[in-house]
Design a protein around this motif. Structure first.
Motif, PDB file in Angstrom:
ATOM      1  N   GLU A  24      71.170  -7.635 -31.071  1.00  0.00           N
ATOM      2  CA  GLU A  24      72.265  -7.443 -30.102  1.00  0.00           C
ATOM      3  C   GLU A  24      72.963  -6.106 -30.355  1.00  0.00           C
ATOM      4  OE1 GLU A  24      71.809 -10.245 -31.918  1.00  0.00           O
ATOM      5  OE2 GLU A  24      70.887 -11.318 -30.233  1.00  0.00           O
ATOM      6  N   GLU A  25      73.181  -5.795 -31.629  1.00  0.00           N
ATOM      7  CA  GLU A  25      73.818  -4.501 -31.946  1.00  0.00           C
ATOM      8  C   GLU A  25      72.912  -3.350 -31.515  1.00  0.00           C
ATOM      9  OE1 GLU A  25      76.331  -5.777 -35.970  1.00  0.00           O
ATOM     10  OE2 GLU A  25      74.215  -5.263 -36.126  1.00  0.00           O
ATOM     11  N   ALA A  26      71.620  -3.499 -31.815  1.00  0.00           N
ATOM     12  CA  ALA A  26      70.675  -2.438 -31.443  1.00  0.00           C
ATOM     13  C   ALA A  26      70.644  -2.272 -29.919  1.00  0.00           C
ATOM     14  CB  ALA A  26      69.295  -2.756 -31.989  1.00  0.00           C
ATOM     15  N   ASP A  27      70.658  -3.398 -29.197  1.00  0.00           N
ATOM     16  CA  ASP A  27      70.656  -3.364 -27.716  1.00  0.00           C
ATOM     17  C   ASP A  27      71.796  -2.514 -27.177  1.00  0.00           C
ATOM     18  OD1 ASP A  27      68.534  -4.906 -27.189  1.00  0.00           O
ATOM     19  OD2 ASP A  27      69.640  -6.711 -26.615  1.00  0.00           O
ATOM     20  N   ALA A  28      72.988  -2.821 -27.683  1.00  0.00           N
ATOM     21  CA  ALA A  28      74.177  -2.119 -27.189  1.00  0.00           C
ATOM     22  C   ALA A  28      74.050  -0.617 -27.475  1.00  0.00           C
ATOM     23  CB  ALA A  28      75.428  -2.692 -27.857  1.00  0.00           C
ATOM     24  N   ARG A  29      73.513  -0.282 -28.637  1.00  0.00           N
ATOM     25  CA  ARG A  29      73.411   1.143 -28.994  1.00  0.00           C
ATOM     26  C   ARG A  29      72.309   1.834 -28.189  1.00  0.00           C
ATOM     27  NH1 ARG A  29      74.831   1.181 -35.455  1.00  0.00           N
ATOM     28  NH2 ARG A  29      74.026   3.312 -35.272  1.00  0.00           N
ATOM     29  N   ILE A  30      71.237   1.108 -27.884  1.00  0.00           N
ATOM     30  CA  ILE A  30      70.167   1.677 -27.039  1.00  0.00           C
ATOM     31  C   ILE A  30      70.735   1.994 -25.650  1.00  0.00           C
ATOM     32  CG2 ILE A  30      68.014   1.117 -25.806  1.00  0.00           C
ATOM     33  CD1 ILE A  30      67.269  -0.625 -28.320  1.00  0.00           C
ATOM     34  N   GLU A  31      71.467   1.018 -25.109  1.00  0.00           N
ATOM     35  CA  GLU A  31      72.000   1.213 -23.758  1.00  0.00           C
ATOM     36  C   GLU A  31      72.966   2.392 -23.713  1.00  0.00           C
ATOM     37  OE1 GLU A  31      73.341  -2.686 -22.524  1.00  0.00           O
ATOM     38  OE2 GLU A  31      71.262  -3.390 -22.724  1.00  0.00           O
ATOM     39  N   ALA A  32      73.838   2.471 -24.741  1.00  0.00           N
ATOM     40  CA  ALA A  32      74.815   3.576 -24.774  1.00  0.00           C
ATOM     41  C   ALA A  32      74.095   4.921 -24.913  1.00  0.00           C
ATOM     42  CB  ALA A  32      75.793   3.361 -25.931  1.00  0.00           C
ATOM     43  N   ALA A  33      73.063   4.974 -25.759  1.00  0.00           N
ATOM     44  CA  ALA A  33      72.344   6.240 -25.959  1.00  0.00           C
ATOM     45  C   ALA A  33      71.607   6.643 -24.679  1.00  0.00           C
ATOM     46  CB  ALA A  33      71.372   6.104 -27.134  1.00  0.00           C
ATOM     47  N   LYS A  34      70.997   5.664 -24.004  1.00  0.00           N
ATOM     48  CA  LYS A  34      70.278   5.977 -22.761  1.00  0.00           C
ATOM     49  C   LYS A  34      71.249   6.510 -21.703  1.00  0.00           C
ATOM     50  CE  LYS A  34      66.762   3.833 -21.037  1.00  0.00           C
ATOM     51  NZ  LYS A  34      66.079   2.748 -20.353  1.00  0.00           N
ATOM     52  N   GLU A  35      72.401   5.904 -21.673  1.00  0.00           N
ATOM     53  CA  GLU A  35      73.451   6.328 -20.727  1.00  0.00           C
ATOM     54  C   GLU A  35      73.825   7.798 -20.991  1.00  0.00           C
ATOM     55  OE1 GLU A  35      75.048   3.844 -18.734  1.00  0.00           O
ATOM     56  OE2 GLU A  35      76.279   5.402 -17.769  1.00  0.00           O
ATOM     57  N   LYS A  36      74.024   8.123 -22.269  1.00  0.00           N
ATOM     58  CA  LYS A  36      74.431   9.497 -22.608  1.00  0.00           C
ATOM     59  C   LYS A  36      73.306  10.489 -22.308  1.00  0.00           C
ATOM     60  CE  LYS A  36      77.775   8.582 -26.220  1.00  0.00           C
ATOM     61  NZ  LYS A  36      77.735   7.953 -27.505  1.00  0.00           N
ATOM     62  N   LEU A  37      72.070  10.096 -22.554  1.00  0.00           N
ATOM     63  CA  LEU A  37      70.943  11.025 -22.369  1.00  0.00           C
ATOM     64  C   LEU A  37      70.559  11.174 -20.898  1.00  0.00           C
ATOM     65  CD1 LEU A  37      68.866   9.799 -25.434  1.00  0.00           C
ATOM     66  CD2 LEU A  37      69.741  12.135 -25.150  1.00  0.00           C
ATOM     67  N   GLY A  38      70.854  10.146 -20.100  1.00  0.00           N
ATOM     68  CA  GLY A  38      70.565  10.204 -18.652  1.00  0.00           C
ATOM     69  C   GLY A  38      69.109  10.527 -18.386  1.00  0.00           C
ATOM     70  N   ASP A  39      68.858  11.431 -17.424  1.00  0.00           N
ATOM     71  CA  ASP A  39      67.458  11.693 -17.088  1.00  0.00           C
ATOM     72  C   ASP A  39      66.781  12.690 -18.042  1.00  0.00           C
ATOM     73  OD1 ASP A  39      68.679  13.942 -16.190  1.00  0.00           O
ATOM     74  OD2 ASP A  39      68.353  13.552 -14.046  1.00  0.00           O
ATOM     75  N   ARG A  40      67.446  12.992 -19.160  1.00  0.00           N
ATOM     76  CA  ARG A  40      66.764  13.813 -20.176  1.00  0.00           C
ATOM     77  C   ARG A  40      65.714  12.980 -20.927  1.00  0.00           C
ATOM     78  NH1 ARG A  40      70.879  15.909 -24.184  1.00  0.00           N
ATOM     79  NH2 ARG A  40      69.154  17.218 -24.872  1.00  0.00           N
ATOM     80  N   VAL A  41      65.827  11.646 -20.804  1.00  0.00           N
ATOM     81  CA  VAL A  41      64.871  10.795 -21.529  1.00  0.00           C
ATOM     82  C   VAL A  41      64.223   9.783 -20.582  1.00  0.00           C
ATOM     83  CG1 VAL A  41      66.530   8.978 -22.197  1.00  0.00           C
ATOM     84  CG2 VAL A  41      64.571   9.439 -23.668  1.00  0.00           C
ATOM     85  N   VAL A  42      62.949   9.493 -20.828  1.00  0.00           N
ATOM     86  CA  VAL A  42      62.309   8.374 -20.123  1.00  0.00           C
ATOM     87  C   VAL A  42      61.683   7.479 -21.200  1.00  0.00           C
ATOM     88  CG1 VAL A  42      60.098   9.599 -19.724  1.00  0.00           C
ATOM     89  CG2 VAL A  42      60.738   7.703 -18.256  1.00  0.00           C
ATOM     90  N   VAL A  43      61.886   6.163 -21.043  1.00  0.00           N
ATOM     91  CA  VAL A  43      61.306   5.207 -22.002  1.00  0.00           C
ATOM     92  C   VAL A  43      60.144   4.490 -21.310  1.00  0.00           C
ATOM     93  CG1 VAL A  43      61.744   3.167 -23.435  1.00  0.00           C
ATOM     94  CG2 VAL A  43      63.540   4.902 -23.165  1.00  0.00           C
ATOM     95  N   LEU A  44      58.948   4.662 -21.883  1.00  0.00           N
ATOM     96  CA  LEU A  44      57.757   3.998 -21.325  1.00  0.00           C
ATOM     97  C   LEU A  44      57.417   2.783 -22.179  1.00  0.00           C
ATOM     98  CD1 LEU A  44      55.465   7.135 -20.634  1.00  0.00           C
ATOM     99  CD2 LEU A  44      57.174   6.092 -19.143  1.00  0.00           C
ATOM    100  N   GLY A  45      57.063   1.678 -21.548  1.00  0.00           N
ATOM    101  CA  GLY A  45      56.763   0.459 -22.320  1.00  0.00           C
ATOM    102  C   GLY A  45      55.425  -0.140 -21.922  1.00  0.00           C
ATOM    103  N   HIS A  46      54.528  -0.269 -22.897  1.00  0.00           N
ATOM    104  CA  HIS A  46      53.252  -0.937 -22.602  1.00  0.00           C
ATOM    105  C   HIS A  46      53.497  -2.442 -22.442  1.00  0.00           C
ATOM    106  CE1 HIS A  46      49.261  -2.707 -23.313  1.00  0.00           C
ATOM    107  NE2 HIS A  46      48.882  -1.662 -22.597  1.00  0.00           N
ATOM    108  N   HIS A  47      52.620  -3.087 -21.660  1.00  0.00           N
ATOM    109  CA  HIS A  47      52.787  -4.519 -21.369  1.00  0.00           C
ATOM    110  C   HIS A  47      52.750  -5.411 -22.609  1.00  0.00           C
ATOM    111  CE1 HIS A  47      52.834  -3.968 -17.107  1.00  0.00           C
ATOM    112  NE2 HIS A  47      51.605  -3.502 -17.045  1.00  0.00           N
TER     113      HIS A  47
END
Ligand code: 13P
Ligand code: SF4
Length: 374
Positions: A24-47
């Protein structure tokens, strides 16, 4: 919390600041970091990624779809939640100023490890004692392989394939030369060639632990397909008998499998295809009341089973024992939080960078693959 195995060989910074975070802590920090990075980052996930990581992906897909996403992405950073060869492909196909990142550098692929440049070059040398391989053999590497093998195929006018374009790639390859050396997955090579009408007695298995692959000169000369003796440790758990048992209990049941399964499993299945194909087929074709048996990795199947419940479709896993891809499983929310927060701080960790010469040669084979893909 990160699993003990994924902490053992990790950098201190990860162990001290991230390994003990709850999901849960990691989730919140991932979301906050993605928000700050915006379209500078893309996260790809294999199935095959676990749910806790998969939900953070901007795009999900099979190897072909994710390669295309990487090639078309405008983001500065491509964070690949998958395994090492996938992040290498992202690096090869992206622009030079883009950076490919693998959250846990220990996330490899046991099948990819079954072929390496040393044993493939040895095979090429040994084949040249029987015929001129550059005249008569097109090398095809399954995308599940290291970048230097893609570069090898580039040097020898070969090509890369994935589980969703193997037929088009084989057709292209036979248009170039009379034989194919297919590595590392024997099963994908055998099933694809058989489906295209090549008889099994025109296929031989190259045992990379034996001189001349354990074959006679005559066997090599007569073969159309030379299949590397590699396989996937996850898919080898699925057996024909699992399908027989399922059909006894569910005479109207439908069976769908990944082509990394052995020949018997593929032959006994109603549908065979990539992870993306499996998802698409079940989502589009399954009708209420039906039961489907799926022969591929557990995370994908569990998520699909959950999703299809709403449509009153039962999705069963093919093996009676749990078989997950343990290397895919290494990527956890803690590692994802670490690489993303590092980017927010202006620091790149876990960059996957293919050497320039391999990149150029590998790129030509991957682009050739994308051109012939459906
Ligand atoms: P897909 O390209 O079908 O997703 O397969 C990749 C893989 O490694 C399957 O084991
Ligand atoms: Fe490699 Fe098999 Fe895992 Fe796919 S499922 S990444 S082929 S070990």
């Amino acid at each position: 919390m990160a699993s003990p195995a994924s902490v053992m060989t990790q950098p201190n910074e990860f162990v001290q600041n991230y390994a003990l975070l709850t999901d849960e802590e990691a989730d919140a920090r991932i979301e906050a970091a993605k928000e700050k990075l915006g379209d500078r980052v893309v996260v790809l996930g294999h199935h095959y990624q676990r749910d806790e990581v998969f939900k953070h992906a901007d795009f999900s897909g099979d190897s072909l779809k994710l390669s295309r996403e990487a090639a078309n992405s405008a983001a500065e950073y491509i964070v690949f939640c998958g395994v090492h060869f996938m992040a290498e492909c992202a690096d090869i196909l992206s622009r030079d100023d883009q950076i490919a990142i693998l959250p846990d550098m220990a996330a490899g692929c046991s099948m990819a490890d079954m072929a390496n440049l040393r044993n493939v070059e040895r095979a090429w040398r040994e084949l040249s004692e029987v015929l001129d391989p550059d005249e008569s053999i097109t090398p095809i590497t399954y995308i599940n392989s290291a970048a230097d093998l893609k570069a090898f195929c580039g040097r020898h006018e070969g090509i890369v394939c994935t589980s969703s374009n193997s037929e088009q790639v084989l057709t292209w390859a036979f248009g170039q030369r009379e034989k194919v050396l297919f590595f590392p997955d024997q099963h994908l090579g055998r099933y694809t060639a058989w489906k295209m009408g090549i008889p099994l007695d025109e296929m031989v298995e190259w045992d990379f632990d034996k001189p001349q692959g354990g074959l006679t000169a005559e066997e090599i000369k007569n073969a159309k397909m030379i299949l590397w003796k590699g396989f996937c440790s996850v898919h080898q758990m699925f057996q024909g008998v699992h399908i027989d048992n399922f059909r006894k209990k569910n005479p109207d049941g439908i069976v769908i499998s990944h082509p990394e399964n052995n020949f018997e499993v593929c032959q006994k299945s109603d549908h065979v295809g990539s992870t993306e194909f499996i998802l698409k087929t079940v989502r589009e074709q399954a009708k209420a009341g039906e039961t489907w048996l799926v022969g591929t990795e557990l995370n994908l199947v569990s998520r699909l089973a959950q999703e299809m419940k709403a449509k009153d479709v039962t999705v069963e896993f093919m093996s009676p024992t749990v078989c997950m891809c343990s290397t895919m499983f290494r990527t956890d929310p803690q590692h994802l939080a670490w690489v993303l927060e590092s980017l927010v701080d202006g620091k790149v960790v876990n960059q996957v960078s293919v050497p320039a010469d391999e990149k150029a040669q590998g790129r030509s084979t991957l682009e050739r693959m994308l051109e012939v893909s459906p």
